[in-house]
Design a protein around this motif. Structure first.
Motif, PDB file in Angstrom:
ATOM      1  N   GLY A 161     -68.444 -16.373  60.993  1.00 59.01           N
ATOM      2  CA  GLY A 161     -69.452 -15.158  60.744  1.00 59.01           C
ATOM      3  C   GLY A 161     -71.110 -15.571  60.751  1.00 59.01           C
ATOM      4  O   GLY A 161     -71.187 -16.213  61.670  1.00 59.01           O
ATOM      5  N   TYR A 162     -71.003 -14.557  59.867  1.00 62.60           N
ATOM      6  CA  TYR A 162     -73.007 -14.791  60.401  1.00 62.60           C
ATOM      7  C   TYR A 162     -73.386 -13.949  58.900  1.00 62.60           C
ATOM      8  O   TYR A 162     -72.879 -13.095  58.083  1.00 62.60           O
ATOM      9  N   ARG A 163     -74.523 -14.389  58.125  1.00 57.52           N
ATOM     10  CA  ARG A 163     -75.339 -14.290  57.002  1.00 57.52           C
ATOM     11  C   ARG A 163     -76.200 -13.477  57.089  1.00 57.52           C
ATOM     12  O   ARG A 163     -77.373 -13.420  58.478  1.00 57.52           O
ATOM     13  N   LEU A 164     -76.330 -11.931  56.809  1.00 57.35           N
ATOM     14  CA  LEU A 164     -77.827 -11.135  57.457  1.00 57.35           C
ATOM     15  C   LEU A 164     -78.733 -11.230  56.658  1.00 57.35           C
ATOM     16  O   LEU A 164     -78.959 -12.132  56.200  1.00 57.35           O
ATOM     17  N   HIS A 165     -79.261 -10.677  57.801  1.00 57.18           N
ATOM     18  CA  HIS A 165     -80.748 -11.282  58.011  1.00 57.18           C
ATOM     19  C   HIS A 165     -81.540 -10.317  56.252  1.00 57.18           C
ATOM     20  O   HIS A 165     -80.407  -9.731  56.335  1.00 57.18           O
ATOM     21  N   LYS A 166     -82.267 -10.468  55.424  1.00 56.44           N
ATOM     22  CA  LYS A 166     -83.010  -9.946  54.872  1.00 56.44           C
ATOM     23  C   LYS A 166     -83.374  -8.684  55.080  1.00 56.44           C
ATOM     24  O   LYS A 166     -84.043  -7.889  53.799  1.00 56.44           O
ATOM     25  N   ASP A 167     -83.291  -8.014  56.393  1.00 63.88           N
ATOM     26  CA  ASP A 167     -83.724  -6.471  56.923  1.00 63.88           C
ATOM     27  C   ASP A 167     -82.294  -6.383  56.397  1.00 63.88           C
ATOM     28  O   ASP A 167     -82.157  -4.624  56.195  1.00 63.88           O
ATOM     29  N   GLY A 168     -80.948  -6.658  56.330  1.00 65.10           N
ATOM     30  CA  GLY A 168     -80.015  -6.285  56.133  1.00 65.10           C
ATOM     31  C   GLY A 168     -79.201  -5.908  57.443  1.00 65.10           C
ATOM     32  O   GLY A 168     -78.863  -4.855  57.316  1.00 65.10           O
ATOM     33  N   GLU A 169     -79.683  -6.062  58.503  1.00 65.76           N
ATOM     34  CA  GLU A 169     -79.000  -5.689  59.449  1.00 65.76           C
ATOM     35  C   GLU A 169     -78.651  -6.227  61.055  1.00 65.76           C
ATOM     36  O   GLU A 169     -77.311  -6.958  61.581  1.00 65.76           O
ATOM     37  N   VAL A 190     -78.517 -10.096  62.171  1.00 67.14           N
ATOM     38  CA  VAL A 190     -78.167 -12.098  61.768  1.00 67.14           C
ATOM     39  C   VAL A 190     -79.318 -12.907  61.776  1.00 67.14           C
ATOM     40  O   VAL A 190     -80.837 -13.463  62.079  1.00 67.14           O
ATOM     41  N   GLY A 191     -78.992 -13.291  60.090  1.00 61.35           N
ATOM     42  CA  GLY A 191     -79.532 -14.115  59.840  1.00 61.35           C
ATOM     43  C   GLY A 191     -80.096 -15.814  60.136  1.00 61.35           C
ATOM     44  O   GLY A 191     -80.582 -16.622  60.579  1.00 61.35           O
ATOM     45  N   SER A 192     -78.398 -16.247  60.307  1.00 62.78           N
ATOM     46  CA  SER A 192     -77.193 -17.417  60.252  1.00 62.78           C
ATOM     47  C   SER A 192     -76.218 -17.344  60.550  1.00 62.78           C
ATOM     48  O   SER A 192     -75.643 -16.279  60.293  1.00 62.78           O
ATOM     49  N   ALA A 220     -86.840 -12.940  65.373  1.00 61.62           N
ATOM     50  CA  ALA A 220     -86.688 -11.306  65.271  1.00 61.62           C
ATOM     51  C   ALA A 220     -86.122 -10.793  66.651  1.00 61.62           C
ATOM     52  O   ALA A 220     -84.861  -9.882  66.056  1.00 61.62           O
ATOM     53  N   ALA A 221     -86.440 -11.163  67.657  1.00 56.60           N
ATOM     54  CA  ALA A 221     -86.308 -10.364  68.595  1.00 56.60           C
ATOM     55  C   ALA A 221     -84.341 -10.685  69.070  1.00 56.60           C
ATOM     56  O   ALA A 221     -83.572 -10.251  69.356  1.00 56.60           O
ATOM     57  N   ARG A 222     -84.288 -12.022  69.001  1.00 55.14           N
ATOM     58  CA  ARG A 222     -82.837 -12.251  68.772  1.00 55.14           C
ATOM     59  C   ARG A 222     -81.797 -12.475  67.532  1.00 55.14           C
ATOM     60  O   ARG A 222     -80.874 -11.938  68.632  1.00 55.14           O
ATOM     61  N   ARG A 223     -82.607 -11.980  66.883  1.00 54.72           N
ATOM     62  CA  ARG A 223     -81.461 -11.945  65.459  1.00 54.72           C
ATOM     63  C   ARG A 223     -80.944 -10.306  65.638  1.00 54.72           C
ATOM     64  O   ARG A 223     -79.997 -10.313  65.489  1.00 54.72           O
ATOM     65  N   ARG A 224     -81.713  -9.495  66.148  1.00 57.44           N
ATOM     66  CA  ARG A 224     -81.305  -8.048  66.764  1.00 57.44           C
ATOM     67  C   ARG A 224     -80.341  -8.180  67.854  1.00 57.44           C
ATOM     68  O   ARG A 224     -78.959  -7.502  68.153  1.00 57.44           O
ATOM     69  N   GLU A 240     -75.881  -7.157  67.906  1.00 56.35           N
ATOM     70  CA  GLU A 240     -75.308  -6.996  68.697  1.00 56.35           C
ATOM     71  C   GLU A 240     -74.382  -6.931  69.745  1.00 56.35           C
ATOM     72  O   GLU A 240     -73.097  -6.143  69.474  1.00 56.35           O
ATOM     73  N   GLU A 241     -74.117  -8.406  69.877  1.00 56.95           N
ATOM     74  CA  GLU A 241     -73.598  -9.250  70.838  1.00 56.95           C
ATOM     75  C   GLU A 241     -72.487  -9.768  69.774  1.00 56.95           C
ATOM     76  O   GLU A 241     -71.361  -9.855  70.475  1.00 56.95           O
ATOM     77  N   LEU A 242     -72.355  -9.949  68.615  1.00 52.75           N
ATOM     78  CA  LEU A 242     -71.629 -10.428  67.377  1.00 52.75           C
ATOM     79  C   LEU A 242     -70.388  -9.010  66.981  1.00 52.75           C
ATOM     80  O   LEU A 242     -69.648  -8.842  66.124  1.00 52.75           O
ATOM     81  N   ALA A 243     -71.357  -8.046  67.265  1.00 53.46           N
ATOM     82  CA  ALA A 243     -71.053  -6.166  66.701  1.00 53.46           C
ATOM     83  C   ALA A 243     -69.007  -6.242  66.815  1.00 53.46           C
ATOM     84  O   ALA A 243     -68.660  -6.071  66.275  1.00 53.46           O
ATOM     85  N   PRO A 244     -69.040  -6.564  68.148  1.00 54.31           N
ATOM     86  CA  PRO A 244     -67.396  -6.077  68.756  1.00 54.31           C
ATOM     87  C   PRO A 244     -66.019  -7.233  67.873  1.00 54.31           C
ATOM     88  O   PRO A 244     -65.241  -7.088  68.048  1.00 54.31           O
ATOM     89  N   LEU A 245     -66.642  -8.226  67.401  1.00 53.09           N
ATOM     90  CA  LEU A 245     -65.855  -9.367  66.963  1.00 53.09           C
ATOM     91  C   LEU A 245     -66.064  -9.236  65.131  1.00 53.09           C
ATOM     92  O   LEU A 245     -65.384  -9.715  64.243  1.00 53.09           O
ATOM     93  N   ARG A 246     -66.535  -8.378  64.903  1.00 49.31           N
ATOM     94  CA  ARG A 246     -66.809  -8.275  62.989  1.00 49.31           C
ATOM     95  C   ARG A 246     -65.317  -7.070  62.577  1.00 49.31           C
ATOM     96  O   ARG A 246     -64.939  -7.054  63.131  1.00 49.31           O
TER      97      ARG A 246
END
Length: 354
Positions: A209-217, A219-221, A243-247, A251-257
């Motif tokens: 899984g992943y924790r959301l970044h404080k921007d709410g969209e 990946v934080g970790s 910031a770029a890698r978080r975005r 996107e990369e992990l979206a299909p697994l959500r």
């Protein structure tokens, strides 16, 4: 309080290096796993300053009382607050000492007393010592600190072979590594003029899984898991993304959500659907569950209580690995070292008897 060096003081820092520096004019010390703390004492007035300028005084009343016995009446000492257990240093238990309720602080001070390790002297009496060499400051520190159970001088050596032995032998006791300091160096607050060598290893983990970044969209970790006896267990997180890698990761992990089935769906043993913060049990961290099919190689320092002691760092995703291969067996086991070799039997008795 009226001292030649007044609070706040940002402590001198170290920069990471991959190998132990060797050469003349160097001093080696164990790297303690606790809260960095600059102690200001002026008679009965004692202030415990942290590296982020937030006082630690109210959280460690037992340490304040010990320092009144161990330190000269007017001084400024750099060191570390640590918490000693029969199995070594415990940062997790130490972190729990930062509680807002005064009654809870008193209770924890009695049940899990902390210790203080001194390793530098910034002022004594009316003298500011920060412009003196480390070698001279160490000599004076040894003269003025009275070691009592709970207050200690850090071991120090100029022999790199002894330091290398510490690096290996005392890891099981919870030490982070070794700090290397130039003997002719003056005290430079908030500057990385020392070196530190820390333990680092890699492990292949399931990205559960992943924790959301404080921007709410984004990946934080990444939330990591390893299999033990067929169960996928939470071992920590990997972060430190741009910031770029978080975005990109979002996107990369979206299909697994939000998979239809997930071993952590009920969070039966993982502290609720938000997963509590390890450092602040009252804080819920929102977690997005992922189908546990991706494997990430991460770099970590050491394991404590079945989890990575510090936040891991993502090295790469491993498409050549299967989740079933991500087990606890791959982790290097470090046998507990005899902490009394550095603290002495008195500290172990003090801890056990509490």
């Amino acid at each position: 309080m009226d001292l030649p060096v007044m609070p706040p003081v940002k402590p001198m820092l170290a920069k990471s290096v991959p190998e132990l520096p060797r050469g003349d004019g160097l001093s080696y010390e164990p790297k303690w796993d606790g809260f960095r703390c600059v102690v200001f004492r002026d008679g009965d007035e004692v202030e415990l300053g942290s590296r982020n300028d937030k006082p630690l005084t109210r959280y460690f009343p037992e340490v304040v009382e010990l320092l009144k016995r161990a330190l000269p009446p007017r001084c400024v000492v750099d060191g570390e607050i640590v918490l000693v257990t029969p199995d070594g240093l415990s940062f997790d238990v130490l972190q729990l000492r930062l509680h807002p309720a005064a009654s809870r602080v008193r209770k924890l001070a009695a049940e899990t007393p902390a210790s203080f390790v001194a390793f530098d002297l910034l002022a004594c009496g009316d003298s500011d010592l920060t412009a003196l060499s480390l070698g001279e400051r160490r000599r004076r520190l040894e003269e003025v600190v009275s070691e009592v159970p709970g207050v200690y001088l850090t071991p120090s050596t100029t022999d790199p072979d002894v330091a290398q032995d510490w690096f290996t032998r005392f890891e099981g006791a919870g030490f982070d590594g070794v700090v290397v300091k130039p003997l002719d160096g003056v005290y430079e607050p908030d500057k990385r003029v020392m070196w530190k060598v820390k333990h680092e290893r890699t492990a292949d983990c399931v990205v559960a899984g992943y924790r959301l970044h404080k921007d709410g969209e984004s990946v934080g970790s990444l939330v990591l898991g390893l299999y033990q006896d067929g169960e996928l267990r939470n071992v920590g997180v990997a972060s430190s993304f741009t910031a770029a890698r978080r975005r990109e990761l979002a996107e990369e992990l979206a299909p697994l959500r939000d998979p239809a089935e997930h071993p952590w769906s009920a969070w039966a043993t993982y502290e609720g659907p938000g997963m509590n913060s390890r450092w602040n049990p009252q804080k819920q961290l929102q977690v997005v569950l992922l189908e546990p099919v991706r494997v990430a190689e991460v770099r970590y320092e050491h394991v404590q209580g079945g989890r990575f002691r510090h936040t891991a760092r993502l090295v790469r995703f491993r498409e050549d690995k299967t989740p079933a291969e991500c087990t606890f067996e791959q982790l290097e086991e470090v046998p507990p070292a005899e902490l009394a070799a550095l603290f002495g039997a008195a500290e172990r008795r003090r801890t056990i008897e509490q």
